[in-house]
Enzyme design. Structure first.
Site, PDB file in Angstrom:
ATOM      1  N   ARG A  78     -10.912  38.073  30.773  1.00 59.53           N
ATOM      2  CA  ARG A  78     -10.988  37.409  29.469  1.00 59.53           C
ATOM      3  C   ARG A  78     -11.444  35.962  29.702  1.00 59.53           C
ATOM      4  O   ARG A  78     -10.778  35.219  30.430  1.00 59.53           O
ATOM      5  CB  ARG A  78      -9.601  37.444  28.796  1.00 59.53           C
ATOM      6  CG  ARG A  78      -9.539  36.652  27.525  1.00 59.53           C
ATOM      7  CD  ARG A  78      -8.184  36.763  26.808  1.00 59.53           C
ATOM      8  NE  ARG A  78      -8.245  35.908  25.653  1.00 59.53           N
ATOM      9  CZ  ARG A  78      -7.432  34.868  25.417  1.00 59.53           C
ATOM     10  NH1 ARG A  78      -6.453  34.562  26.238  1.00 59.53           N
ATOM     11  NH2 ARG A  78      -7.608  34.126  24.353  1.00 59.53           N
ATOM     12  N   HIS A 122     -11.968  29.114  21.861  1.00 58.50           N
ATOM     13  CA  HIS A 122     -10.765  28.655  22.558  1.00 58.50           C
ATOM     14  C   HIS A 122     -10.811  27.119  22.566  1.00 58.50           C
ATOM     15  O   HIS A 122     -10.924  26.492  23.606  1.00 58.50           O
ATOM     16  CB  HIS A 122     -10.703  29.242  23.972  1.00 58.50           C
ATOM     17  CG  HIS A 122      -9.363  29.167  24.633  1.00 58.50           C
ATOM     18  ND1 HIS A 122      -8.718  30.268  25.177  1.00 58.50           N
ATOM     19  CD2 HIS A 122      -8.524  28.132  24.856  1.00 58.50           C
ATOM     20  CE1 HIS A 122      -7.563  29.903  25.704  1.00 58.50           C
ATOM     21  NE2 HIS A 122      -7.428  28.594  25.530  1.00 58.50           N
ATOM     22  N   GLU A 167      -5.083  31.329  19.807  1.00 57.27           N
ATOM     23  CA  GLU A 167      -3.953  30.503  19.382  1.00 57.27           C
ATOM     24  C   GLU A 167      -4.332  29.504  18.288  1.00 57.27           C
ATOM     25  O   GLU A 167      -4.287  28.287  18.507  1.00 57.27           O
ATOM     26  CB  GLU A 167      -3.353  29.742  20.573  1.00 57.27           C
ATOM     27  CG  GLU A 167      -2.860  30.644  21.689  1.00 57.27           C
ATOM     28  CD  GLU A 167      -2.284  29.864  22.863  1.00 57.27           C
ATOM     29  OE1 GLU A 167      -2.102  28.643  22.763  1.00 57.27           O
ATOM     30  OE2 GLU A 167      -2.033  30.490  23.903  1.00 57.27           O
ATOM     31  N   ASN A 293      -0.289  35.819  23.280  1.00 56.17           N
ATOM     32  CA  ASN A 293      -0.098  34.909  24.422  1.00 56.17           C
ATOM     33  C   ASN A 293       1.376  34.545  24.458  1.00 56.17           C
ATOM     34  O   ASN A 293       1.906  34.002  23.487  1.00 56.17           O
ATOM     35  CB  ASN A 293      -0.926  33.635  24.241  1.00 56.17           C
ATOM     36  CG  ASN A 293      -2.409  33.902  24.432  1.00 56.17           C
ATOM     37  OD1 ASN A 293      -2.812  35.023  24.735  1.00 56.17           O
ATOM     38  ND2 ASN A 293      -3.225  32.866  24.247  1.00 56.17           N
ATOM     39  N   TYR A 295       4.745  32.963  26.716  1.00 56.54           N
ATOM     40  CA  TYR A 295       5.248  32.233  27.886  1.00 56.54           C
ATOM     41  C   TYR A 295       6.766  32.106  27.912  1.00 56.54           C
ATOM     42  O   TYR A 295       7.393  32.245  28.942  1.00 56.54           O
ATOM     43  CB  TYR A 295       4.600  30.844  27.948  1.00 56.54           C
ATOM     44  CG  TYR A 295       3.130  30.933  28.254  1.00 56.54           C
ATOM     45  CD1 TYR A 295       2.676  30.956  29.571  1.00 56.54           C
ATOM     46  CD2 TYR A 295       2.190  31.061  27.236  1.00 56.54           C
ATOM     47  CE1 TYR A 295       1.332  31.085  29.865  1.00 56.54           C
ATOM     48  CE2 TYR A 295       0.834  31.197  27.519  1.00 56.54           C
ATOM     49  CZ  TYR A 295       0.412  31.205  28.831  1.00 56.54           C
ATOM     50  OH  TYR A 295      -0.916  31.346  29.130  1.00 56.54           O
ATOM     51  N   GLU A 351      -2.357  36.598  27.391  1.00 55.88           N
ATOM     52  CA  GLU A 351      -2.017  35.530  28.355  1.00 55.88           C
ATOM     53  C   GLU A 351      -0.541  35.640  28.683  1.00 55.88           C
ATOM     54  O   GLU A 351       0.286  35.816  27.782  1.00 55.88           O
ATOM     55  CB  GLU A 351      -2.230  34.130  27.777  1.00 55.88           C
ATOM     56  CG  GLU A 351      -3.642  33.655  27.710  1.00 55.88           C
ATOM     57  CD  GLU A 351      -3.753  32.219  27.182  1.00 55.88           C
ATOM     58  OE1 GLU A 351      -2.785  31.435  27.287  1.00 55.88           O
ATOM     59  OE2 GLU A 351      -4.826  31.912  26.636  1.00 55.88           O
TER      60      GLU A 351
HETATM   61  O1  IFM Z   1      -3.735  26.778  29.233  1.00 54.12           O
HETATM   62  C1  IFM Z   1      -3.229  27.283  28.043  1.00 54.12           C
HETATM   63  C2  IFM Z   1      -4.267  28.141  27.342  1.00 54.12           C
HETATM   64  O2  IFM Z   1      -5.437  27.442  27.102  1.00 54.12           O
HETATM   65  C3  IFM Z   1      -3.734  28.615  26.023  1.00 54.12           C
HETATM   66  N1  IFM Z   1      -2.457  29.249  26.182  1.00 54.12           N
HETATM   67  C4  IFM Z   1      -1.448  28.552  26.947  1.00 54.12           C
HETATM   68  C5  IFM Z   1      -2.011  28.140  28.286  1.00 54.12           C
HETATM   69  C6  IFM Z   1      -0.923  27.405  29.100  1.00 54.12           C
HETATM   70  O3  IFM Z   1      -0.476  26.281  28.426  1.00 54.12           O
END
Ligand code: IFM
Length: 444
Positions: A78, A122, A167, A293, A295, A351
């Site tokens: 990606r 992006h 995002e 995405n 985290y 992500e």
């Molecule tokens: O680096 C970023 C990415 O561009 C978008 N999602 C989160 C990642 C980590 O912060």
């Protein structure tokens, strides 16, 4: 049981990057200026004054990167297309060299047996469009759709999986409300307008894709979240539900025909959506999949003094270099929530990964990033749990293939499974690279 065997055979294993974060070559081959060029060149905006001018130089070194991807046994890559490389002025005259790079990248990936998965936006909005009003201006949505259509036309004969936006929460909220990202504004009204126009731009692009009859699938990538309630009290549980309004429902709900969340909009006088007749129909054009995405998970408590009725509370898990708590159980929980909320829409984790304090070995050949391996193992196990419980999860893209420009943190946060030596561009696979290779091969 090894992790790979907990997923179906056709599960897609990938990695992800984004144009401004890895390409470099900011002033080459007719590329125009983006809001991130302007922002990063403004003193005080990015740590140490770092910019994406050179980044990982993937623009020149993509063949070497594809070789490394081959070594991983990677199934999909990606990446994102830089809008100002295609339309240096944002719209109008197309730069003939704009697609040369992406054609070469796509062809190289296909030759290596790797599926190219482009994201059309992006965060690198052409500066001219920002000067004309940016995402708060309705016209930007139409300019974006024209640009996205140019991408479908140029690459649609070889690309069969498209992502519209990455995002949009960050584009609108960090860019126009908090000001920590380009273009660095702080205005709630403009941020809310930006949200709507990003959503609209997405819908228009999906319509152009359908109208053009392109083969393959199209989706979008959101960084939705559902918070964990601090306690099991009904107030905290309700607070956690409210906490999903802004980051999640403002973006996801209009896409799936549920409209905007009134509860959030009613919390602020200046939260007025500049909606026009028919917009919600455009925005809710049929999606093939949702990209997530993910985290970390927030934890929230009821707060009657806050307009939105909740506040974030401290958590006590270990954290990554971003100070983000390590919460794989949050991914499991959120995937389950998304599955129910979207009535089983196909989902890809587009992500997931972590910044860790990586240290290059004394001989400069290895990075023993065992903390990243533990992170990845736990989050991928969370995906496996979700899949086994029936969540329609189709693939996983690790962020990131290579260390890169981490926005306002510059090059100080390393997310890659390949180490980038920014002094000479050298690539050094980290131990996590070998872990992911073995996982894809079914040996983990
Ligand atoms: O680096 C970023 C990415 O561009 C978008 N999602 C989160 C990642 C980590 O912060």
């Amino acid at each position: 049981m090894n992790i790979r065997s907990r997923f179906p055979d056709n599960f897609l294993w990938g990695t992800a990057t984004a144009s401004y974060q890895v390409e470099g070559a900011a002033n080459e081959d007719g590329r125009g200026v983006s809001i991130w060029d302007t922002f990063s060149r403004t003193p005080g905006k990015v740590l140490h004054g770092h910019t994406g001018d050179v980044a990982c130089d993937q623009y020149h070194r993509f063949q070497e990167d594809i070789e490394l991807m081959k070594g991983l046994g990677l199934e999909a890559y990606r990446f994102s297309i830089a809008w100002p490389r295609i339309f240096p002025e944002g719209r109008g005259k197309q730069n003939p060299r704009g697609f040369d790079y992406y054609n070469a990248l796509v062809d190289g990936l296909l030759e290596a047996g790797i599926k190219p998965v482009p994201t059309t936006y992006h965060w690198d909005l052409p500066q001219t469009l920002q000067d004309a009003g940016g995402w708060p201006a309705r016209d930007t949505a139409y300019a974006y759709a024209d640009y996205a259509e140019a991408c479908f036309k140029a690459l649609g004969d070889r690309v069969d999986m498209w992502i519209t936006l990455n995002e949009p929460f960050c584009s609108a909220v960090l860019g126009y409300l908090v000001g920590r990202h380009a273009p660095g504004e702080q205005d709630r009204g403009r941020a809310i307008a930006a949200i709507h126009h990003l959503n609209l731009g997405h819908g228009l692009a999906v319509q152009a894709f359908r109208k053009g009859g392109y083969a393959g699938t199209i989706g979008t990538t959101l960084n939705t979240q559902t918070a964990r309630p601090a306690t099991s009290s009904p107030e905290d549980i309700e607070a956690a539900d409210r906490a999903a309004d802004f980051p999640t429902r403002m973006f996801l709900d209009p896409l799936i025909g549920k409209g905007y969340p009134r509860r959030f909009l009613d919390a602020y006088e200046d939260a007025v959506i500049p909606i026009e007749d028919g917009d919600l129909d455009i925005i809710s054009s049929d999606l093939d999949f949702l990209g997530l995405n993910y985290y970390h998970e927030d934890c929230v408590a009821h707060d009657p003094d806050h307009p939105e009725g909740y506040r974030k509370v401290a958590q006590y898990q270990p954290t990554t270099e971003m100070d983000w708590p390590i919460t794989p159980q949050g991914l499991h929980r959120h995937l389950t929530w998304l599955h129910e909320h979207t009535a089983g829409m196909p989902i890809y984790v587009t992500e997931n990964g972590c910044a860790m304090p990586d240290i290059l070995s004394a001989d400069g050949t290895r990075v023993h990033d065992h903390d990243r391996i533990a992170f990845l193992r736990s989050y991928i196990e969370a995906c496996a749990d979700a899949v086994q419980e029936g969540v329609n999860l189709k693939g996983y893209f690790l962020w990131s293939f290579i260390d890169n420009f981490e926005w306002a943190y510059g090059y100080t946060k390393r997310f890659g499974i390949v180490y980038c030596d920014y002094l000479d561009g050298r690539r050094i696979p980290k131990d996590s690279y070998y872990f992911y290779r073995d996982l894809i091969a079914g040996m983990e």
